[in-house]
Enzyme design. Sequence first.
Site, PDB file in Angstrom:
ATOM      1  N   LEU A   1       0.754  -1.378   0.089  1.00  0.00           N
ATOM      2  CA  LEU A   1      -0.042  -0.010  -0.118  1.00  0.00           C
ATOM      3  C   LEU A   1       0.953   1.141  -0.084  1.00  0.00           C
ATOM      4  O   LEU A   1       0.548   2.176  -0.298  1.00  0.00           O
ATOM      5  CB  LEU A   1      -0.982   0.085   1.216  1.00  0.00           C
ATOM      6  CG  LEU A   1      -1.905  -0.965   1.200  1.00  0.00           C
ATOM      7  CD1 LEU A   1      -2.802  -0.969   2.778  1.00  0.00           C
ATOM      8  CD2 LEU A   1      -3.040  -0.847   0.096  1.00  0.00           C
ATOM      9  N   GLY A   2       1.886   0.902   0.705  1.00  0.00           N
ATOM     10  CA  GLY A   2       2.893   2.410   0.624  1.00  0.00           C
ATOM     11  C   GLY A   2       4.185   2.146   1.443  1.00  0.00           C
ATOM     12  O   GLY A   2       4.355   0.970   2.024  1.00  0.00           O
TER      13      GLY A   2
ATOM     14  N   ASP B   1       6.868  13.238  13.345  1.00  0.00           N
ATOM     15  CA  ASP B   1       6.776  13.297  11.928  1.00  0.00           C
ATOM     16  C   ASP B   1       5.477  13.477  11.410  1.00  0.00           C
ATOM     17  O   ASP B   1       4.730  12.675  10.477  1.00  0.00           O
ATOM     18  CB  ASP B   1       7.192  11.701  11.479  1.00  0.00           C
ATOM     19  CG  ASP B   1       7.808  11.640   9.991  1.00  0.00           C
ATOM     20  OD1 ASP B   1       8.157  12.811   9.413  1.00  0.00           O
ATOM     21  OD2 ASP B   1       8.299  10.730   9.372  1.00  0.00           O
TER      22      ASP B   1
ATOM     23  N   VAL C   1       4.037  -0.752   4.043  1.00  0.00           N
ATOM     24  CA  VAL C   1       2.631  -1.363   4.602  1.00  0.00           C
ATOM     25  C   VAL C   1       2.034  -1.995   3.543  1.00  0.00           C
ATOM     26  O   VAL C   1       2.070  -1.706   2.188  1.00  0.00           O
ATOM     27  CB  VAL C   1       1.848  -0.127   4.648  1.00  0.00           C
ATOM     28  CG1 VAL C   1       0.426  -0.515   5.245  1.00  0.00           C
ATOM     29  CG2 VAL C   1       2.389   1.024   5.701  1.00  0.00           C
TER      30      VAL C   1
ATOM     31  N   GLY D   1       7.378   3.987   3.838  1.00  0.00           N
ATOM     32  CA  GLY D   1       8.089   4.942   4.489  1.00  0.00           C
ATOM     33  C   GLY D   1       9.360   4.632   5.142  1.00  0.00           C
ATOM     34  O   GLY D   1       9.624   3.664   5.124  1.00  0.00           O
TER      35      GLY D   1
ATOM     36  N   SER E   1       9.661   4.416   8.260  1.00  0.00           N
ATOM     37  CA  SER E   1       9.326   3.144   9.438  1.00  0.00           C
ATOM     38  C   SER E   1       9.195   1.931   8.775  1.00  0.00           C
ATOM     39  O   SER E   1       8.884   1.135   9.677  1.00  0.00           O
ATOM     40  CB  SER E   1       8.156   4.060  10.142  1.00  0.00           C
ATOM     41  OG  SER E   1       7.115   4.127   9.410  1.00  0.00           O
TER      42      SER E   1
END
Length: 805
Positions: A512-513, A635, A520, A515, A517
């Site tokens: 889904l994405g 963030d 996902v 970053g 961290s």
Amino acid sequence: MMAGLVTGCLAPQLSLLTLLLCAFASTAQHTMGGGSSLSVEDRARPFLVSPDGTFSCGFLQVGDNAFSFSVWFTASRNSTAVWTANRYFPVNGRGSRVSFTHDGELALADANGTMVWTSRTGGVSARRKGLTISLNDTGNLVISDPFTSSTVWQSFDWPTDTLLPSQPFTKDTKLVNGYYSLNFDNDNVLRLLYNGPDVASFYWPLPSLSIYEAGRTNYNSSRIAALNNTGVFLSSDQLQAQAIDLGLGIKRRLTIEHDGNLRMYSLNESTRGWTETWSALKQQCQVHGICGRNGICEYQPSLRCLCLPGHEMTDRGDWRKGCKPSFSIGDCTQECAPPPEQFKFVRVPQTDFYGFDIAYNKSVTFEQCRDLCLRMCQCSAFSYRLDGVGICYLKGLLFNGYTSPNICGSIYLKVPLNIDISAPRVAGLVCRHNVYGTTPRNSWKWTYLFAFAGVLGIVDLLFIVTGWWFLSSKQSIPSALESGYRKVMASQFRRFTYRDLKDATGNFKEELGHGRSGVVYRGVLVGGRVVAVKKLAVDVTMQGDEEFWAEMTVLGRINHINLVRIWGFCSERKHKMLVYEYVENQSLDRHLFDVDGDGKAATLAWSERYKIALGTARGLAYLHHECLEWVIHCDVKPENILLTREFDAKISDFGLAKLSKRDGVSGVEFSHMRGTLGYMAPEWALNLRINAKVDVYSFGIVLLEIVVGSRLQDQRTETGEPLQMPQITQALRYIVDSGDVMSLVDARLQGQFNPRQAMEMVRIALTCMEERSSRPTMDDIAKSLTAFDDEDEHPPTTPEYGPTL
Ligand SMILES: *[C@@H]1O[C@H](CO)[C@@H](O)[C@H](O)[C@H]1NC(C)=O
Ligand SMILES: *[C@@H]1O[C@H](CO)[C@@H](O)[C@H](O)[C@H]1NC(C)=O
Ligand SMILES: *[C@@H]1O[C@H](CO)[C@@H](O)[C@H](O)[C@H]1NC(C)=O
Ligand SMILES: *[C@@H]1O[C@H](CO)[C@@H](O)[C@H](O)[C@H]1NC(C)=O
Ligand SMILES: *[C@@H]1O[C@H](CO)[C@@H](O)[C@H](O)[C@H]1NC(C)=O
Ligand SMILES: *[C@@H]1O[C@H](CO)[C@@H](O)[C@H](O)[C@H]1NC(C)=O
Ligand SMILES: *[C@@H]1O[C@H](CO)[C@@H](O)[C@H](O)[C@H]1NC(C)=O
């Protein structure tokens, strides 16, 4: 003596008001010798007027045929008294008289000749002859000895409910209004106290914060505070309160009001009314003593009091008298105190009562906590918090009740087993009765509610705000709660195995994405719930299992409509994953900016943008101020603001930065920088201790980007160089001053926006970018944005909308 007065009136710029004041003032003096007096019948004439006319003193009407001798702001519409001689003993409207005697005493006599008040300065010694009384431009009424220029008495030493600029507030002074007062405590901290007939407690700074967290210190014993002419109230305990309209030349006052809040006001010279420019407590329910014993203060939609279930108001006309139970739980002092098995508990969610803890136990289960309360006769209720370790407070008396969707705990009220609390008495709110008293007999119903709480966020919130649901008797306390917090955690917040999540995501197929961290994936749990599974990146997974579990239990309890719900986690050796609620509409950046460079970004309508701004502010305010733990996001950026199908904002990735506990010293030290370039507050680079203001800064940037519709980082000057921060703030300041927000707003909206809302957003963004101590809190911001929320969608964009300060 008149000469001084006249010079005061010959100021270069004479406004109509000053002319009027001078005309008025010319009939009054600012200094008088002994032997002067004024009778109440001549009250149209002030006793004294200060040289520049700002203050007057004389008789003020305080009731039918009741008068006080006061000092007031001449220009205020309602003659706002700043000092009163006979506050509690008004005098008769006929025959009363104030006099300044030859031996230097100011005295107020009632109609029948009784001396109601005196300055106690008379007859001390013959040398005192020739004393004068004057009203100073600061509002100070002074009796002085003109020969030695010494002050014999001054009203500044005897404040009532108001402190004026330059009036010193010392260890011996106190501002009082009813049961509320402001003074320095023994430990050198300036506090607000409720000193009611039954109980007394301090409520500001907030008792839930340590002195340091509240930004104060108890080391400086000088115990002195003052409001200065610029609008800054400074105290030796490091309190620094600033008016929102900082500046010279404004008439100000600091007043403790009948509702217990301490507020700063500025006089609006054109309307002659007062504008609030600062208040000690942002939420009125934080004041103690508002609703009395067994009463609960509630904040939405506006402040009101409720009685606990099974209670009714003691005195219909006065909430401070609280509520009395419609049942009896027996007398604990008697030998035949009722046995524990005759009681059950009624749950009052999202509610807490401050003080009167008769016992406090850590690391106990819900069941143990309940049994402790049952066995202790004086225990009238308990609160239990799923705080990782299960904290149990047993309450004796129930005072200072406060309910808010932001309170994470519940109160369990002890009531006799044989009474049926089916129709709780809630004074004055008939229309809401139907939602009370729903008594889920079976625990499945309760579980059902819980399971849907996250999904039906709004419904949940309404449900919680508008009513308590009841758990009558032992057997209807949900089984999950019965067996303590660990299982409760388990029911709404699960620990998954790696296998579970591998299956749910089809071996991590649909990304889904991603970053910094982690990455996902979309997943479907057994039972069909769609979730987002985040595989945490290595730097987040360095912690041990124990630590990870502890942090996860904290995150699992965080529940707010504007925060992405965490359903669970997985921690198996190097596999660390979080299971989140699935949010349909991607992140804000994809709607706001042309992320993929193909011009596909859909244009968000203005109302959606405002809703997102408000939701994000509320979510952050919750993280910063409201929950049990205090979480800094670190963030905040459009990528971390997810949108639901209805374009409600849900903040994700909170809590991945270190969590800071409330009972620690404020501020957190991070080993390395977090956050994203372009959204990071300058203090990150300065190696300062980080506090919640870093989020406020980032939020300001996001707010501006919502208005502008593009990344702030991408803004260029005419010569193509990147805009620097000082240039940006300068431009914003210009926009706020000129009121021309149109030029800034996203052109894709084609003028379809609300200029007042846009201006408010720009104004807030500007304050967020200031030096960190000047930045507002997220609470302040959420409040300001809420104030503009119910505006028309697109009022005509006439240019007359000015700055909204
Ligand atoms: C001031 O006076 C006006 C009318 O005289 C009244 O309506 C208003 O409530 C007063 N305000 C205060 C704060 O007393
Ligand atoms: C004077 O009047 C006040 C009330 O106006 C009353 O309380 C007081 O007792 C009276 N004193 C005398 C001496 O009559
Ligand atoms: C009266 O006010 C002036 C400034 O307006 C100040 O310098 C002076 O000390 C004041 N006097 C007293 C007794 O407060
Ligand atoms: C009021 O206090 C603030 C903060 O200490 C200071 O910056 C300002 O100059 C003061 N104003 C006056 C008029 O003394
Ligand atoms: C205590 O506070 C006063 C007033 O704010 C200040 O002048 C003084 O320097 C402080 N003392 C210490 C030791 O910080
Ligand atoms: C005074 O009040 C008027 C009317 O509400 C408002 O337009 C004006 O901006 C106010 N002035 C100040 C200095 O706040
Ligand atoms: C709870 O605390 C009280 C003292 O506050 C103590 O007497 C009691 O044993 C504790 N109970 C449990 C279950 O820890």
